[in-house]
Scaffold this active site. Structure first.
Site, PDB file in Angstrom:
ATOM      1  N   GLU A  94     -15.650 -64.069  93.526  1.00  0.00           N
ATOM      2  CA  GLU A  94     -14.816 -64.756  94.525  1.00  0.00           C
ATOM      3  C   GLU A  94     -13.984 -65.863  93.892  1.00  0.00           C
ATOM      4  O   GLU A  94     -12.846 -66.097  94.302  1.00  0.00           O
ATOM      5  CB  GLU A  94     -15.697 -65.394  95.621  1.00  0.00           C
ATOM      6  CG  GLU A  94     -16.417 -64.389  96.501  1.00  0.00           C
ATOM      7  CD  GLU A  94     -17.453 -65.060  97.393  1.00  0.00           C
ATOM      8  OE1 GLU A  94     -17.425 -66.302  97.526  1.00  0.00           O
ATOM      9  OE2 GLU A  94     -18.296 -64.327  97.937  1.00  0.00           O
ATOM     10  N   HIS A  99     -18.663 -68.404  85.928  1.00  0.00           N
ATOM     11  CA  HIS A  99     -19.831 -69.208  86.297  1.00  0.00           C
ATOM     12  C   HIS A  99     -21.073 -68.343  86.272  1.00  0.00           C
ATOM     13  O   HIS A  99     -21.009 -67.149  86.557  1.00  0.00           O
ATOM     14  CB  HIS A  99     -19.655 -69.858  87.668  1.00  0.00           C
ATOM     15  CG  HIS A  99     -19.210 -68.919  88.748  1.00  0.00           C
ATOM     16  ND1 HIS A  99     -17.895 -68.490  88.862  1.00  0.00           N
ATOM     17  CD2 HIS A  99     -19.883 -68.295  89.736  1.00  0.00           C
ATOM     18  CE1 HIS A  99     -17.786 -67.669  89.885  1.00  0.00           C
ATOM     19  NE2 HIS A  99     -18.987 -67.511  90.428  1.00  0.00           N
TER      20      HIS A  99
HETATM   21  P1  AMP Z   1     -18.706 -65.526  92.839  1.00  0.00           P
HETATM   22  O1  AMP Z   1     -18.730 -64.561  94.001  1.00  0.00           O
HETATM   23  O2  AMP Z   1     -19.626 -65.113  91.719  1.00  0.00           O
HETATM   24  O3  AMP Z   1     -17.303 -65.826  92.382  1.00  0.00           O
HETATM   25  O4  AMP Z   1     -19.354 -66.863  93.387  1.00  0.00           O
HETATM   26  C1  AMP Z   1     -18.604 -67.928  93.875  1.00  0.00           C
HETATM   27  C2  AMP Z   1     -19.598 -68.874  94.510  1.00  0.00           C
HETATM   28  O5  AMP Z   1     -18.962 -70.117  94.701  1.00  0.00           O
HETATM   29  C3  AMP Z   1     -20.130 -68.408  95.868  1.00  0.00           C
HETATM   30  O6  AMP Z   1     -21.548 -68.258  95.817  1.00  0.00           O
HETATM   31  C4  AMP Z   1     -19.710 -69.536  96.809  1.00  0.00           C
HETATM   32  O7  AMP Z   1     -20.666 -69.813  97.804  1.00  0.00           O
HETATM   33  C5  AMP Z   1     -19.529 -70.701  95.842  1.00  0.00           C
HETATM   34  N1  AMP Z   1     -18.630 -71.757  96.291  1.00  0.00           N
HETATM   35  C6  AMP Z   1     -17.410 -71.599  96.844  1.00  0.00           C
HETATM   36  N2  AMP Z   1     -16.867 -72.805  97.101  1.00  0.00           N
HETATM   37  C7  AMP Z   1     -17.757 -73.739  96.676  1.00  0.00           C
HETATM   38  C8  AMP Z   1     -17.786 -75.164  96.662  1.00  0.00           C
HETATM   39  N3  AMP Z   1     -16.755 -75.902  97.148  1.00  0.00           N
HETATM   40  N4  AMP Z   1     -18.879 -75.794  96.178  1.00  0.00           N
HETATM   41  C9  AMP Z   1     -19.914 -75.074  95.693  1.00  0.00           C
HETATM   42  N5  AMP Z   1     -19.947 -73.728  95.676  1.00  0.00           N
HETATM   43  C10 AMP Z   1     -18.887 -73.059  96.164  1.00  0.00           C
END
Ligand code: AMP
Length: 117
Positions: A94, A99
């Site tokens: 996402e 990360h």
């Molecule tokens: P990915 O799908 O591996 O890209 O994971 C992105 C992650 O970022 C998801 O688990 C979201 O819940 C998390 N996320 C999105 N916005 C934020 C934020 N402002 N602070 C902390 N985590 C976030």
């Protein structure tokens, strides 16, 4: 344009930061899928796992030693945990800033929702 995570690393957006050094920042996921759900992020932007450079090997290793130390600190090391890196569409990525998800604190179940059939 800066990614969401670059803005968190720069202090422009609030986050529950649990660790920071010159290479990486770790903060709690805003939508936790487990009692411990921490994201460990390189301070420099690498968009996806495909974009890791040969000269990033030490940085990528550091993401994992920080994950190991945070798992100990969270008290989940002995019972176990999961480290996940999602890449691109099929990986369910996402946020396009590399990360590592550190997840634990309960049994996490099978690695994926359903087996290939
Ligand atoms: P990915 O799908 O591996 O890209 O994971 C992105 C992650 O970022 C998801 O688990 C979201 O819940 C998390 N996320 C999105 N916005 C934020 C934020 N402002 N602070 C902390 N985590 C976030």
């Amino acid at each position: 344009m800066d990614t969401l995570f670059q803005r968190i690393i720069a202090g422009e957006l609030p986050a529950d930061i649990v660790y920071r050094d010159k290479l990486v920042t770790a903060f709690r996921d805003i939508r936790p899928r487990a009692p411990t759900h921490i994201l460990i992020v390189p301070n420099k932007r690498i968009a996806t796992a495909n974009d890791i450079g040969d000269d990033d090997e030490a940085l990528i290793g550091h993401l994992f030693t920080v994950a190991r130390d945070l798992a100990k600190r969270e008290g989940i090391a002995e019972e176990g945990y999961r480290l996940i890196i999602n890449c691109n569409t099929h990986g369910g990525q996402e946020v396009y800033h590399l990360h590592v998800h550190l997840l634990g604190g309960r049994p996490l179940g099978p690695m994926l929702a359903s087996p290939i059939s």
